[in-house]
Design an enzyme around this catalytic site. Structure first.
Site, PDB file in Angstrom:
ATOM      1  N   GLY A  11     -25.916 -26.822 -45.507  1.00 48.31           N
ATOM      2  CA  GLY A  11     -25.296 -27.260 -46.768  1.00 48.31           C
ATOM      3  C   GLY A  11     -25.610 -28.729 -47.028  1.00 48.31           C
ATOM      4  O   GLY A  11     -26.674 -29.235 -46.660  1.00 48.31           O
ATOM      5  N   GLY A  14     -25.851 -30.781 -43.643  1.00 51.29           N
ATOM      6  CA  GLY A  14     -26.936 -30.264 -42.809  1.00 51.29           C
ATOM      7  C   GLY A  14     -28.298 -30.592 -43.394  1.00 51.29           C
ATOM      8  O   GLY A  14     -29.197 -31.095 -42.699  1.00 51.29           O
ATOM      9  N   ASN A  95     -12.561 -23.101 -40.219  1.00 50.34           N
ATOM     10  CA  ASN A  95     -13.731 -23.628 -39.508  1.00 50.34           C
ATOM     11  C   ASN A  95     -13.753 -23.305 -38.014  1.00 50.34           C
ATOM     12  O   ASN A  95     -14.819 -23.323 -37.395  1.00 50.34           O
ATOM     13  CB  ASN A  95     -13.831 -25.144 -39.724  1.00 50.34           C
ATOM     14  CG  ASN A  95     -14.335 -25.461 -41.127  1.00 50.34           C
ATOM     15  OD1 ASN A  95     -14.763 -24.567 -41.857  1.00 50.34           O
ATOM     16  ND2 ASN A  95     -14.287 -26.730 -41.511  1.00 50.34           N
ATOM     17  N   HIS A 175     -10.407 -38.739 -36.147  1.00 40.47           N
ATOM     18  CA  HIS A 175     -11.047 -38.842 -37.467  1.00 40.47           C
ATOM     19  C   HIS A 175     -10.110 -38.277 -38.529  1.00 40.47           C
ATOM     20  O   HIS A 175     -10.364 -37.257 -39.151  1.00 40.47           O
ATOM     21  CB  HIS A 175     -12.372 -38.065 -37.439  1.00 40.47           C
ATOM     22  CG  HIS A 175     -13.188 -38.221 -38.681  1.00 40.47           C
ATOM     23  ND1 HIS A 175     -13.457 -39.435 -39.265  1.00 40.47           N
ATOM     24  CD2 HIS A 175     -13.817 -37.291 -39.458  1.00 40.47           C
ATOM     25  CE1 HIS A 175     -14.211 -39.244 -40.340  1.00 40.47           C
ATOM     26  NE2 HIS A 175     -14.427 -37.954 -40.486  1.00 40.47           N
TER      27      HIS A 175
HETATM   28  N1  APR Z   1     -22.960 -19.994 -39.761  1.00 40.53           N
HETATM   29  C1  APR Z   1     -23.854 -20.826 -40.325  1.00 40.53           C
HETATM   30  N2  APR Z   1     -23.600 -21.525 -41.455  1.00 40.53           N
HETATM   31  C2  APR Z   1     -22.404 -21.337 -42.026  1.00 40.53           C
HETATM   32  C3  APR Z   1     -21.431 -20.479 -41.486  1.00 40.53           C
HETATM   33  C4  APR Z   1     -21.749 -19.797 -40.294  1.00 40.53           C
HETATM   34  N3  APR Z   1     -20.891 -18.948 -39.724  1.00 40.53           N
HETATM   35  N4  APR Z   1     -20.337 -20.521 -42.293  1.00 40.53           N
HETATM   36  C5  APR Z   1     -20.615 -21.390 -43.274  1.00 40.53           C
HETATM   37  N5  APR Z   1     -21.864 -21.878 -43.134  1.00 40.53           N
HETATM   38  C6  APR Z   1     -22.580 -22.798 -43.980  1.00 40.53           C
HETATM   39  C7  APR Z   1     -22.347 -22.593 -45.452  1.00 40.53           C
HETATM   40  O1  APR Z   1     -23.088 -21.482 -45.942  1.00 40.53           O
HETATM   41  C8  APR Z   1     -22.798 -23.905 -46.031  1.00 40.53           C
HETATM   42  O2  APR Z   1     -24.157 -23.874 -46.437  1.00 40.53           O
HETATM   43  O3  APR Z   1     -22.160 -24.122 -43.757  1.00 40.53           O
HETATM   44  C9  APR Z   1     -22.620 -24.889 -44.855  1.00 40.53           C
HETATM   45  C10 APR Z   1     -21.641 -26.005 -45.151  1.00 40.53           C
HETATM   46  O4  APR Z   1     -22.188 -26.768 -46.155  1.00 40.53           O
HETATM   47  P1  APR Z   1     -21.338 -27.372 -47.361  1.00 40.53           P
HETATM   48  O5  APR Z   1     -20.446 -26.312 -47.914  1.00 40.53           O
HETATM   49  O6  APR Z   1     -22.280 -28.058 -48.269  1.00 40.53           O
HETATM   50  O7  APR Z   1     -20.374 -28.409 -46.630  1.00 40.53           O
HETATM   51  P2  APR Z   1     -20.759 -29.857 -46.050  1.00 40.53           P
HETATM   52  O8  APR Z   1     -20.446 -30.886 -47.065  1.00 40.53           O
HETATM   53  O9  APR Z   1     -22.113 -29.819 -45.456  1.00 40.53           O
HETATM   54  O10 APR Z   1     -19.669 -29.995 -44.916  1.00 40.53           O
HETATM   55  C11 APR Z   1     -19.704 -29.207 -43.744  1.00 40.53           C
HETATM   56  O11 APR Z   1     -19.013 -31.026 -42.376  1.00 40.53           O
HETATM   57  O12 APR Z   1     -18.284 -33.153 -42.931  1.00 40.53           O
HETATM   58  C12 APR Z   1     -17.906 -31.863 -42.586  1.00 40.53           C
HETATM   59  O13 APR Z   1     -15.760 -31.621 -43.650  1.00 40.53           O
HETATM   60  C13 APR Z   1     -17.097 -31.202 -43.659  1.00 40.53           C
HETATM   61  O14 APR Z   1     -16.350 -29.392 -42.294  1.00 40.53           O
HETATM   62  C14 APR Z   1     -17.258 -29.765 -43.302  1.00 40.53           C
HETATM   63  C15 APR Z   1     -18.682 -29.704 -42.762  1.00 40.53           C
END
Ligand code: APR
Length: 311
Positions: A11, A14, A95, A175
């Site tokens: 996301g 990442g 999460n 955090h």
């Molecule tokens: N396996 C792999 N990827 C997953 C899974 C899983 N089981 N479940 C969710 N995802 C993916 C989602 O599809 C999404 O693309 O995790 C990604 C998260 O990306 P975003 O929704 O853009 O969130 P992001 O801003 O990257 O934050 C992710 O990091 O900073 C922390 O608080 C934030 O907990 C959050 C995490």
């Protein structure tokens, strides 16, 4: 490239992490996500950008953990981010299962990998990763302190007009909003922050730092991602280059700062083996009390975690 970093969750954080890492040309990269086509598309787009800056990095996107085989470092960003009005703790239930799955699946293909956790609530998710993976503490660190310290440094720069290069800030603790900006240890070109800024300005900076994540969520309607992911890139680079770099990060406590069996933000030294040591500051009574208050919040979160998953 001899080193390999896999990023679970492609996301905002990442994918932005992949961007920062690719520019550094320090490891081949794999992006894994559950959304079909998305990690593949982002990896290909980024790969196609690299000839412009002459960087040779293999970039693979996949929905299958087999692609992560032999990773030196696995970064876990998978999970849901915050929306306005949510605390990091509100993400715990959702999460926890995502992080547990990510760690277990990654270990099947990279049994020796080091883990950097970014998913929130950070300290609790790092704890979960270590316990679920049955890993020694050297192999799991959570990213938070570099980010919180960078936020504080940027606020000091805004207030003083001094280059961020001259500004050192140290933010320890969990955090969350109870994090502990250490104003006594922070300085501008060696001058303690407390001598550089009037008390009211300093207090405002401390408060803004504590709520720095929420400030972005309110503006962006989702979690921050540039600064958190760059902080992870710095940790990954320190590990791969065996720099023995001391930064604030979340680590498993075994008596340090009077805390045990929890992850907490402390100064850690990072090298090729992961967590090399924890540095203990000599804290005054006020700082100790702030650390205890922050630790209580993390302990509470970990106790909720134990009701949700078996680890
Ligand atoms: N396996 C792999 N990827 C997953 C899974 C899983 N089981 N479940 C969710 N995802 C993916 C989602 O599809 C999404 O693309 O995790 C990604 C998260 O990306 P975003 O929704 O853009 O969130 P992001 O801003 O990257 O934050 C992710 O990091 O900073 C922390 O608080 C934030 O907990 C959050 C995490």
């Amino acid at each position: 490239m001899t080193a390999k970093i896999s990023i679970i969750g492609a996301g905002m954080t990442g994918a932005t992490l992949a961007h920062w890492l690719a520019e550094r040309e320090i490891a081949d990269l794999v992006l894994v996500d559950i959304v079909e086509g998305m990690p593949q598309g982002k990896a290909l787009d980024l790969y196609e950008a690299l000839p412009i800056i002459n960087k040779d990095v293999s970039l693979v996107g996949s929905n299958d953990y087999a692609a992560t085989k032999g990773s030196d470092i696995v970064v876990v960003t998978a999970g849901v981010p915050r929306k306005p009005g949510m605390s990091r703790e509100d993400l715990l239930t959702t999460n926890a299962n995502i992080v547990m799955t990510a760690v277990e699946n990654s270990l099947l293909h990279s049994p020796d990998a080091l883990f950097i956790i970014l998913t929130n609530p950070l300290d609790t998710m790092a704890y979960l990763a270590m316990k679920a993976g049955k890993l020694p503490r050297e192999r799991v660190v959570g990213q938070a302190g570099i980010l919180d310290s960078a936020r504080m440094r940027s606020f000091v720069a805004l207030e003083t007009g001094v280059s961020v290069e001259n500004i050192q800030c140290y933010v320890l603790g969990g955090h969350g909003d109870e994090m502990v900006p250490l104003t006594r240890h922070s300085n501008v070109a060696g001058v303690p922050l407390r001598d550089f800024l009037p008390a009211d300005k300093l207090e405002a900076i401390v408060n803004r730092t504590r709520k720095g994540g929420g400030e972005i969520v309110n503006l962006l309607k989702t979690s921050a991602y540039y600064a958190p992911s760059l902080a992870v890139a710095q940790m990954a680079e320190a590990i791969l280059k065996d720099k023995h770099l001391i930064v604030a990060a979340s680590a498993y406590m075994q008596g340090e700062y009077g805390l045990s069996d929890m992850f907490f933000g402390v100064p850690v030294q990072l090298g090729r083996g992961g967590l090399e040591r924890i540095i203990e500051y000599d804290l005054d009574d006020e700082e100790k009390a702030a650390m205890q208050k922050s630790a209580a919040a993390v302990k509470e979160s970990i106790s909720i975690l134990h009701t949700l998953v078996k680890i």
